[in-house]
Design an enzyme around this catalytic site. Structure first.
Site, PDB file in Angstrom:
ATOM      1  N   SER A 124     -13.789   2.101  -0.052  1.00  0.00           N
ATOM      2  CA  SER A 124     -13.349   2.265   1.335  1.00  0.00           C
ATOM      3  C   SER A 124     -13.488   3.719   1.748  1.00  0.00           C
ATOM      4  O   SER A 124     -13.296   4.620   0.931  1.00  0.00           O
ATOM      5  CB  SER A 124     -11.879   1.842   1.468  1.00  0.00           C
ATOM      6  OG  SER A 124     -11.325   2.258   2.699  1.00  0.00           O
ATOM      7  N   GLN A 132       0.850  -1.196   0.000  1.00  0.00           N
ATOM      8  CA  GLN A 132       0.000   0.000   0.000  1.00  0.00           C
ATOM      9  C   GLN A 132       0.881   1.241   0.000  1.00  0.00           C
ATOM     10  O   GLN A 132       1.774   1.379   0.828  1.00  0.00           O
ATOM     11  CB  GLN A 132      -0.916  -0.015   1.224  1.00  0.00           C
ATOM     12  CG  GLN A 132      -1.727   1.251   1.416  1.00  0.00           C
ATOM     13  CD  GLN A 132      -1.022   2.258   2.307  1.00  0.00           C
ATOM     14  OE1 GLN A 132      -0.186   1.906   3.137  1.00  0.00           O
ATOM     15  NE2 GLN A 132      -1.337   3.533   2.125  1.00  0.00           N
ATOM     16  N   HIS A 160     -11.777   4.450   4.656  1.00  0.00           N
ATOM     17  CA  HIS A 160     -10.684   4.430   5.629  1.00  0.00           C
ATOM     18  C   HIS A 160     -11.196   4.124   7.044  1.00  0.00           C
ATOM     19  O   HIS A 160     -10.696   4.650   8.037  1.00  0.00           O
ATOM     20  CB  HIS A 160      -9.927   5.764   5.627  1.00  0.00           C
ATOM     21  CG  HIS A 160      -8.453   5.626   5.857  1.00  0.00           C
ATOM     22  ND1 HIS A 160      -7.538   5.680   4.850  1.00  0.00           N
ATOM     23  CD2 HIS A 160      -7.733   5.429   6.984  1.00  0.00           C
ATOM     24  CE1 HIS A 160      -6.319   5.539   5.327  1.00  0.00           C
ATOM     25  NE2 HIS A 160      -6.412   5.370   6.630  1.00  0.00           N
ATOM     26  N   ARG A 216     -12.084   7.063   9.309  1.00  0.00           N
ATOM     27  CA  ARG A 216     -11.041   7.852   9.955  1.00  0.00           C
ATOM     28  C   ARG A 216     -10.759   9.188   9.279  1.00  0.00           C
ATOM     29  O   ARG A 216      -9.999   9.990   9.815  1.00  0.00           O
ATOM     30  CB  ARG A 216      -9.742   7.037  10.002  1.00  0.00           C
ATOM     31  CG  ARG A 216      -9.833   5.841  10.939  1.00  0.00           C
ATOM     32  CD  ARG A 216      -8.647   4.890  10.753  1.00  0.00           C
ATOM     33  NE  ARG A 216      -7.363   5.496  11.045  1.00  0.00           N
ATOM     34  CZ  ARG A 216      -6.893   5.717  12.260  1.00  0.00           C
ATOM     35  NH1 ARG A 216      -7.627   5.417  13.313  1.00  0.00           N
ATOM     36  NH2 ARG A 216      -5.693   6.234  12.440  1.00  0.00           N
TER      37      ARG A 216
END
Length: 440
Positions: free
Chosen positions: A328, A152, A330, A333
């Site tokens: 996504s 990533q 996250h 967050r």
């Protein structure tokens, strides 16, 4: 198709141990798992890992969304033989489950990525290494052996550094590059702000940088500028004060993480300059879709974009020739009040229409959640917080236990729904809008 037996096998092992008075060291029930992990982690670590943006509304929405897509079990179907196998980018995977990239794992366990690599290797599930790792990618790759590994990328504002990280990952055996798009600025994370805590300022979670030759050149150049008097950061912002205990602990932490001996690092300007340099290069809010062409020049690996939440961005990603996307937010967050990741998947997957794999994360807490995501069009899912909590409780064994149970529950959910293979998990497995309205 081979009988998996993973669900019954995991159940049987737990019940058999229970008959002799041994309960699971790592709790199975999600709330108990989180409570046990919280007791093992520091206040700062728990806030960083479990906390989300703002009022935590997106994290809550992620989990609540699964209630909007009820599963409809089907009966009298032969499910004696089941397969969880899927194929991604030409590689056969044992199950449609990956260890998501999670940074600063040293906050959960001292063995960090090494422990997770042990768990992933034991389960033969892919591990996605984080740019914000606590262990250099080469060491983690060695611990993984032949096990599948992706990398990533947080794309910094230094293209030379980003390219170096990508090339190191490819040389280490990565099978795909996952570019996280949604962290071009850091979200408003209230729990961390109340504690005044950012792990990177302590030198934590920057092992990929401290092992990178391009980054270390940037650090040395910074020190040289300061020595020559051309770096305005050399001027203190406030008058010199007596060091506080917290400041001393920070200095020691930074010095311990920098390559070399602690004694030498405490006397050197390099460790502090490394943290300052990191905070300068991460993140990069100036990236655009056109920058993806650079990544194509840097690597031959499949490029997966993580953080897609709209149909329009998914279409744009396909126009730029990406090989896969991850729906996504996250884990809630970054943006408070954002669309639930599962609702985004419900819109994005049909729009992509199988042209590239669509993966999913954010909100999964059990194997039935994995089933629902697959039914809504995900090719596979990435799991983050749950296995991290297992890691905090019992190291590699804890992370392995959590992921093994998620796969086991997925297997049993498939069996109970009359499904023999992952490819049979479709929208037909979920209640229609008409049925949901009638039940209400």
């Amino acid at each position: 198709m081979q009988p998996t037996g993973v669900g019954r096998a995991v159940q049987a092992a737990i019940y058999s141990a229970g008959a002799y008075g041994h309960r699971p060291r790592v709790p199975v029930e999600p709330a108990a798992l989180y409570a046990a992990a919280r007791r093992r982690m520091s206040r700062q670590a728990w806030a960083y890992v479990a906390g989300s943006a703002g009022m935590q509304r997106t994290d809550e929405a992620n989990q609540a969304a699964f209630q909007r897509y009820p599963i409809v079990p089907r009966m009298l179907r032969d499910v004696r033989e089941r397969s969880l196998e899927v194929t991604l980018f030409g590689y056969d995977l044992r199950a449609p489950v990956l260890f998501a990239p999670v940074g600063v794992l040293e906050m959960a366990h001292r063995d960090a990525e090494r422990a997770v690599a042990t768990a992933a290797r034991a389960l033969r599930l892919p591990m996605v290494l984080s740019t914000q790792g606590s262990v250099p990618m080469e060491e983690t790759a060695q611990a993984l052996g032949a096990n599948p590994m992706w990398f990533q990328l947080y794309w910094s504002n230094s293209d030379d550094l980003a390219a170096s990280l990508v090339r190191r990952a490819e040389a280490s055996g990565a099978q795909a590059i996952v570019v996280t798009l949604d962290t071009h600025v850091l979200g408003w994370r209230t729990k961390d702000l109340d504690l005044g805590y950012l792990p990177f300022a302590q030198g934590q979670g920057i092992a990929q940088y401290l092992s990178d030759p391009v980054f270390l050149d940037l650090v040395r150049a910074r020190v040289d500028r300061r020595a020559a008097g051309s770096d305005d950061l050399d001027a203190p912002a406030t008058p010199a004060q007596r060091p506080t205990p917290a400041a001393i602990r920070t200095l020691v932490s930074i010095s311990r993480h920098y390559p070399g001996s602690l004694r030498d690092n405490l006397r050197s300007p390099l460790p502090r300059a490394a943290v300052e340099t990191f905070l300068d290069v991460f993140p990069s809010p100036g990236l655009t879709w056109d920058d993806l062409a650079k990544l194509r020049d840097w690597t031959r690996l499949p490029i997966v974009l993580k953080g897609i939440q709209s149909v329009e961005d998914a279409e744009t990603a396909l126009d730029h020739g990406v090989d896969g996307i991850v729906v996504s937010n996250h884990g809630g967050r970054q943006v408070d009040g954002a669309v639930a990741s599962l609702d985004a998947l419900n819109a994005v997957a049909p729009a992509v229409g199988g042209r590239v794999p669509v993966l999913f994360d954010s909100g999964i807490r059990g194997g039935a959640d994995i089933f629902t995501a697959l039914a809504l069009g995900a090719s596979a899912v990435l799991i983050g917080r749950p296995w991290l909590y297992g890691l905090a409780i019992d190291g590699a064994s804890g992370a392995q236990a959590v992921m093994e149970r998620l796969v086991a529950e997925l297997d049993l959910t498939m069996a109970l729904c009359g499904i023999a293979s992952v490819e049979q998990v479709t929208r037909d497995c979920l209640a229609s809008d008409t049925l949901i309205s009638a039940e209400r």
